[in-house]
Design an enzyme around this catalytic site. Sequence first.
Site, mmCIF file in Angstrom:
data_model
loop_
_atom_site.group_PDB
_atom_site.id
_atom_site.type_symbol
_atom_site.label_atom_id
_atom_site.label_comp_id
_atom_site.label_asym_id
_atom_site.label_seq_id
_atom_site.Cartn_x
_atom_site.Cartn_y
_atom_site.Cartn_z
ATOM 1 C CG ASP A 142 75.336 7.299 -43.383
ATOM 2 O OD1 ASP A 142 75.564 7.007 -42.185
ATOM 3 O OD2 ASP A 142 74.424 6.767 -44.035
ATOM 4 C CD GLU A 164 76.053 3.280 -50.315
ATOM 5 O OE1 GLU A 164 75.797 4.325 -49.697
ATOM 6 O OE2 GLU A 164 75.795 2.152 -49.876
ATOM 7 C CE1 TYR A 207 78.065 6.312 -46.343
ATOM 8 C CE2 TYR A 207 77.551 6.890 -48.626
ATOM 9 C CZ TYR A 207 77.302 6.143 -47.489
ATOM 10 O OH TYR A 207 76.316 5.189 -47.515
#
Length: 340
Positions: free
Chosen positions: A135, A34, A117
């Site tokens: 995102d 990520e 996030y």
Amino acid sequence: MAGLRARLLGWFAEHQRDLPWRRTRDPYAIWVSEVMLQQTRVETVVPYYHRFLARFPDVHHLADASADDVLAAWSGLGYYRRARLLHRGAAHVARELGGDLPATVQGLLAVPGIGRYTAGAIASIAFDVAAPLVDGNVARVLARLFAIGDDPKSTAGAARTWAIAEALVSPRAPGAFNQALMELGATVCVPRGPRCGGCPVAALCRARAEGLEHELPRVSPKRPPRRVDLVAIVARDASGRVLLGQRDESGTFASMWEPPMAERGAPLPVATKGARRVGEVTHVLSHRRLHIEVHAAEGATAPRRAVGGYRRFRWVAMGDLGEVGLATVSRKVLAAAGCD
Ligand code: SF4
């Protein structure tokens, strides 16, 4: 909501790309992926992801690594602040939490470098927590699906987008649902020219119904990057080694190694004799466009103290350039002087 979830999940099960981080539930590996995927394309990330996990297979290996080693593994991926924060976060998890990433959003947010996030991604994908995430892809999909008129980057637009994501996330399959939204944004509901004809949720999309799919999301115009003119010195010694300087700990290239450079007109941090111009390199960062005049020199005197934004200097053999943290722009400068 239920219809939207079911359609998205069904489509994702059938059409998702086979990506390496989708084959694991290891929270550490998902964290690494990520962080790498922020601002970076999937195809670029895949080889870095494999190499990084081979070198630092768990949070303890990453925590125990030197900053230089971590930056070297990140070299060329850009946005190096991400690597430094990931390293700092790993040290916190290894030393304060016994090596286990927290399984809640709140716990994850307490780890240095993990924002909203990333916390949502790790919690939902690794731990099945019904946590939302937003995102760039998700913001675009939601702006179109719900015909949100605000710029998703504005305070009001971000708040609205996060509230919708929270209401929407599937309680039964939150990880798959979040990934489905991101996948839809990456492959179907793309920035320019959304492929509404092949979209699994077209029948529920307000932008499509109102003919706004090309207008949304409404984004404020970006400021053009500022031009910065630099001069770089690529100095080689008698045995062919190249002189590199390590940047201070702040700024875009903090702690990275590079051929010494300075803004045009400012004194260079190293003294050379007979340097000659060999080329020019341009490189665009998010807010700056760098124009670098590249000079080559045989031999140089590097100061033994920190100077000109550099902590230290060292001569590096050509064969070892792959082992130090070099940004892509530095590789371009070296190539312009024939060192690649
Ligand atoms: S119908 Fe078009 S605009 Fe709406 S979500 Fe699907 S691809 Fe995006």
